[in-house]
Every structure is written in C-alpha cells, then in structure tokens.
Scaffold this motif. Structure first.
Motif, PDB file in Angstrom:
ATOM      1  N   LEU A 135       0.839  -1.197   0.000  1.00 51.70           N
ATOM      2  CA  LEU A 135       0.000   0.000   0.000  1.00 51.70           C
ATOM      3  C   LEU A 135       0.871   1.243   0.000  1.00 51.70           C
ATOM      4  O   LEU A 135       1.816   1.354   0.776  1.00 51.70           O
ATOM      5  CB  LEU A 135      -0.903   0.008   1.243  1.00 51.70           C
ATOM      6  N   LEU A 193       0.030   4.873   0.966  1.00 52.80           N
ATOM      7  CA  LEU A 193      -1.093   5.508   1.658  1.00 52.80           C
ATOM      8  C   LEU A 193      -1.372   6.922   1.173  1.00 52.80           C
ATOM      9  O   LEU A 193      -2.510   7.387   1.251  1.00 52.80           O
ATOM     10  CB  LEU A 193      -0.813   5.518   3.165  1.00 52.80           C
ATOM     11  N   PRO A 200      -9.220   5.153   6.332  1.00 50.39           N
ATOM     12  CA  PRO A 200      -9.233   4.257   5.176  1.00 50.39           C
ATOM     13  C   PRO A 200     -10.481   3.388   5.110  1.00 50.39           C
ATOM     14  O   PRO A 200     -11.058   3.035   6.141  1.00 50.39           O
ATOM     15  CB  PRO A 200      -7.983   3.401   5.393  1.00 50.39           C
ATOM     16  N   TRP A 209     -10.500   0.304   3.811  1.00 51.21           N
ATOM     17  CA  TRP A 209     -10.153  -1.114   3.840  1.00 51.21           C
ATOM     18  C   TRP A 209     -10.080  -1.639   5.276  1.00 51.21           C
ATOM     19  O   TRP A 209      -9.983  -0.867   6.234  1.00 51.21           O
ATOM     20  CB  TRP A 209      -8.820  -1.354   3.117  1.00 51.21           C
ATOM     21  N   ALA A 239      -8.653  -3.401   8.675  1.00 51.88           N
ATOM     22  CA  ALA A 239      -7.382  -3.336   9.404  1.00 51.88           C
ATOM     23  C   ALA A 239      -6.564  -4.598   9.134  1.00 51.88           C
ATOM     24  O   ALA A 239      -7.106  -5.673   8.890  1.00 51.88           O
ATOM     25  CB  ALA A 239      -7.651  -3.195  10.898  1.00 51.88           C
ATOM     26  N   ARG A 254      -4.722  -5.321   6.598  1.00 52.85           N
ATOM     27  CA  ARG A 254      -4.912  -5.802   5.216  1.00 52.85           C
ATOM     28  C   ARG A 254      -3.599  -5.953   4.454  1.00 52.85           C
ATOM     29  O   ARG A 254      -3.500  -6.780   3.550  1.00 52.85           O
ATOM     30  CB  ARG A 254      -5.834  -4.800   4.499  1.00 52.85           C
ATOM     31  N   VAL A 314       3.608  -1.077   3.777  1.00 50.02           N
ATOM     32  CA  VAL A 314       2.904   0.192   3.591  1.00 50.02           C
ATOM     33  C   VAL A 314       3.927   1.326   3.567  1.00 50.02           C
ATOM     34  O   VAL A 314       4.841   1.375   4.396  1.00 50.02           O
ATOM     35  CB  VAL A 314       1.891   0.440   4.726  1.00 50.02           C
ATOM     36  N   SER A 344      -2.643   5.267  11.094  1.00 48.73           N
ATOM     37  CA  SER A 344      -3.502   4.557  10.149  1.00 48.73           C
ATOM     38  C   SER A 344      -2.720   3.511   9.370  1.00 48.73           C
ATOM     39  O   SER A 344      -3.211   2.401   9.125  1.00 48.73           O
ATOM     40  CB  SER A 344      -4.152   5.555   9.188  1.00 48.73           C
ATOM     41  N   ALA A 345      -1.501   3.871   8.962  1.00 49.54           N
ATOM     42  CA  ALA A 345      -0.667   2.912   8.226  1.00 49.54           C
ATOM     43  C   ALA A 345      -0.356   1.689   9.080  1.00 49.54           C
ATOM     44  O   ALA A 345      -0.408   0.545   8.598  1.00 49.54           O
ATOM     45  CB  ALA A 345       0.626   3.592   7.781  1.00 49.54           C
ATOM     46  N   ASP A 392      -2.142   0.564  11.583  1.00 51.76           N
ATOM     47  CA  ASP A 392      -3.378  -0.203  11.730  1.00 51.76           C
ATOM     48  C   ASP A 392      -3.697  -1.000  10.465  1.00 51.76           C
ATOM     49  O   ASP A 392      -4.332  -2.063  10.537  1.00 51.76           O
ATOM     50  CB  ASP A 392      -4.551   0.726  12.053  1.00 51.76           C
ATOM     51  N   SER A 393      -3.269  -0.489   9.316  1.00 51.93           N
ATOM     52  CA  SER A 393      -3.542  -1.162   8.035  1.00 51.93           C
ATOM     53  C   SER A 393      -2.587  -2.314   7.773  1.00 51.93           C
ATOM     54  O   SER A 393      -2.777  -3.064   6.805  1.00 51.93           O
ATOM     55  CB  SER A 393      -3.438  -0.151   6.882  1.00 51.93           C
ATOM     56  N   THR A 394      -1.558  -2.444   8.603  1.00 51.54           N
ATOM     57  CA  THR A 394      -0.517  -3.443   8.390  1.00 51.54           C
ATOM     58  C   THR A 394      -0.748  -4.643   9.303  1.00 51.54           C
ATOM     59  O   THR A 394      -1.047  -4.491  10.488  1.00 51.54           O
ATOM     60  CB  THR A 394       0.862  -2.825   8.692  1.00 51.54           C
TER      61      THR A 394
END
Length: 443
Positions: A257, A259, A312, A314, A316, A318, A322, A362-363, A365-367
């Motif tokens: 990703l 971001l 985001p 998507w 968490a 995901r 990132v 956020s990054a 949390d997205s990882t």
C-alpha cells in the motif's frame, strides 16, 4: 513606446507573478507557459534560470532592495525589480542590459509611471557586486549567525533555525546545506524494474542503483520516459521505495500500500517493485484530481483508490508493506521548489504534525502483524520526522522501530541523529532531497 521585451523575460516575470499573486508552483507554471507561448531552446533555458534563480535568491535580493529604496514598491514592480537584481548580481547579463530590459518589462507589464523608479533603483544596485552587497546588508556573523546565514543564503530565519536543529551535532554543515538548497537541481531518471533497465537511460550513475543523472536535454525525449517505463524522480525518493522493498517481512508478501500516493512517482516505482516480487500495490490518494495523476503514473502496475489515508475504507491488517510519504513542509526539496521556503510558515507545523501522526497510526493499523511500514517525509524538520515517530511509538506496544540504515547502503553517513535507526539524507552530503525515513514493524 515601450521597448521590445524578449519572450524569456516575459515568461519569467509572468511566472513570478503567478507564484506570488496566485500561489502557483513554479515547476508547474513555467513549463505550461513555455508550451503555451512556444518558447523553446535558449529562450526556454534563460526563462528557467531567471525564474529559479530569482526565487532562490529572493531573501538576499529583498535585503538589497530594502537598502536602496525608501518606500516598498507595489507587488508588480517588486517582482520586476527582483528579476532585475538577479540578473545584475548573479548572472553574466551585462549591467546595462539587465537594467534596460527590466525597465522595458515594467513599461510593458505595469505601465510607464514606475519605469523611472525602476531604472534608478537598479542603477544603485549595479554599483556593487553580490559580495559587496552582502557585506553591507547581512548581519554580523558573530553577533547574529542565524540572521547572517538567512541573508547570505536567502532562507527565512525560521527555516535556518529548523535546519540547524535538524543537523544536530553536525551544525558545522549548515552553510553547506543552505548553499546546496540554492544549487540548480540535476534531473534524475529512474528505471522501473521489469519495465526498463537503468542501462537504457542516458546519463551518469546516481546514488540510487535504479537512477541516472540526466546531463542535459528534455527527459520527455527519452524513449523509456515517454513510454512510461521510466520516470523523473529524485534519487532520495528512489532509495525510500527501495528501502521498503528490501525490508524483510514475516509471512506472506502479496499486498502493498502507498497511503499518500499523489502525484504518483513513488507509487509507480513501488508498483514495479511489487510486481517483481509477485505482489500487488494499492495506491491511495484523497484528492480525485491527484488520484487521476497517480493512475496515469502507475499504469497497470497498481490499483488506484480515491480514499483518505487517515480514514481508510479497507479492513485493518490488510497489507504486508505500507509506505507513508506524508504531506510535509517540503523543506527538504528547496532545490526543486524554491518558493516553498517563502510560502511555508512555522504555523504550518501545527496542522501538519497531527496529520502526519494520524497517517502513521492509520498505516500501522492497516498493516498485519509481521508487516512493515516505511514513514518518509521530504523534510528534515525534527517535529515532522523523529518527533512524529517517537510520539507514535510511545503510544503503542505493538510496534517496533527497525534499523533502516542497512536498507540504504548506497547512502554513506546517513544515520538520523535524532532517533537511532532512522535515515536522514541531505542535499549537501548525498546529492538528494533531504528525505527522512523510518521503518516500523508490527509485532
């Protein structure tokens, strides 16, 4: 009757007015105006030098003008005077030509009334060379070293202070850094793996193994660039993307990703690197018009979504890798965006730093656990770099700071001095933008 003004100076003046009156970006306004008026060759090169040189030297030139005028001129006249002072003090244009062409320019663009004033002011400026003026207008270096550096190197005082703080124990390099900010930047090309090879790009090797420094000419004339298989990208940005790709991850490595992908340079390189690894990049950009630029840059190597990286859409956990190339003051790219030093203020940090923290959170949390996040800024300012990372780390027990220095072996002496394990590139030391990089791992 106003004298004939050459197209290069007309373009340069109109770009300066757009920068100061409309908050335009010179690197966008200048090429557009050159194309619109069919200005090419030597005239285009002169216009480029006049715009870049005047914007870089603005602080110095304003100090000189303040010493010879007893009243502030109107903005339209001030930009013409700045253009004339740059020609007088920093180019090989003969003094009489610098004065005469500027007077004619004012008659053409502003009117006859201020032409006598402009003529008189520039003749006073022409009485001394640049060193002579600096001796007259710069503060004493012993009594006010920051003020002296600000005038001599044409940076706002607060920027000098922040850059000195960023250098930390290497504060003796401040003059070299400020001078490097005023160098005309080289054009660096990047070969996107799987699409092109660095061997097919003309130029000399850069610090990035994927890049070359273009020695001259239009990068758009390079076949690989024209076809979208290569691009124009600072070597520091290339190294940031490579560092993320080089980082080891635990478990699967299929979803990457970006971001904050606009305008798409890093996303295009990351998309190519991901494809080489059997992964797929998602490039997110909040603003629709910038998302379209990203889509144009990445082609088929990434999927583009219009989304706010701080909120985001998507799920968490995901992604495996990132990149957060966070919005920042841009004080690390003053070679390429000289107007940024005059446009930014310390107050900008109060809005940017919370956004940078939110994007990094956020990054993370997205990882997924075992995945990695690269946090990068094109600014060395401590609040935007080590400060953001340190504060985010302090609030989480599921994140560890990886050592990013070995991930950028091409950059010698690039260890960040404010947070061990981070990387800080410098224009005077590495020939790149002053990119900051931290790599964080989800535990």
């Amino acid at each position: 009757m106003a004298g004939k003004v050459d197209p290069a100076r007309l373009v340069a003046y109109d770009v300066l007015r757009a920068v100061h009156a409309q908050d335009a970006y010179a690197n966008l306004a200048l090429p557009a105006l050159l194309r619109e008026r069919s200005v090419t060759g030597r005239d285009a090169a002169l216009a480029t030098e006049l715009v870049g040189g005047t914007l870089r030297g603005l602080g110095t030139y304003d100090a000189v003008l303040a010493a010879v005028v007893d009243r502030p001129p109107d903005d339209e006249v001030r930009d013409a005077l700045r253009l004339g002072v740059h020609q007088l003090l920093a180019t090989r244009v003969p003094s009489h030509a610098a004065v005469a062409t500027t007077v004619d320019l004012v008659r053409r663009r502003v009117g006859h009334r201020p032409s006598g004033f402009v003529n008189a002011v520039l003749r006073k400026v022409g009485a001394h060379d640049l060193d002579g003026w600096l001796r007259r207008v710069a503060p004493d270096p012993d009594a006010d070293p920051v003020g002296h550096a600000a005038v001599v190197h044409s940076h706002p005082r607060w920027v000098v202070e922040r850059l000195a703080e960023a250098l930390g124990e290497r504060g003796d390099e401040l003059d070299a850094l400020l001078a490097a900010d005023n160098d005309r930047p080289a054009v660096t090309l990047v070969a996107r793996p799987g699409l092109s090879d660095v061997a097919e790009l003309p130029g000399t090797p850069s610090i990035s193994p994927l890049g070359v420094v273009l020695e001259g000419g239009d990068p758009g004339e390079v076949a690989a660039v024209r076809e979208g298989r290569a691009g124009v990208q600072d070597a520091g940005s290339q190294l940031v993307a490579l560092a993320l790709a080089r980082t080891e991850v635990e478990g699967p490595d299929r979803a990457w990703l970006d971001l904050c992908a606009g305008p798409g340079g890093k996303a295009a390189l990351l998309g190519a690197l991901a494809s080489q690894c059997g992964a797929r990049l998602v490039a997110a950009e909040r603003q629709p018009h910038r998302a379209r630029l990203v889509a144009r840059a990445v082609g088929t190597t990434a999927g583009v979504v219009t989304a706010d990286g701080a909120r985001p859409p998507w799920a968490a956990g995901r992604f495996d890798r990132v990149l957060v190339d966070a919005p920042c003051t841009g004080l690390g790219a003053l070679r390429r965006r000289p107007e940024a030093r005059w446009r930014r203020t310390p107050d900008d940090l109060s809005a940017l730093v919370p956004l940078q923290r939110a994007l990094l959170e956020s990054a993370l949390d997205s990882t997924r656990p075992g995945g990695v996040v690269a946090y990068a800024t094109c600014s060395p300012v401590v609040e935007e770099t080590a400060g953001v990372v340190r504060e985010v780390l302090a609030g989480r027990d599921d994140v560890d700071l990886a050592d990013a220095v070995p991930l950028v072996p091409e950059a010698v002496d690039a260890a960040g001095v404010h947070l061990p394990g981070t990387v800080q590139l410098w224009p005077h030391r590495h020939g790149t933008d002053a990119m900051f990089l931290a790599v964080l791992r989800r535990l």
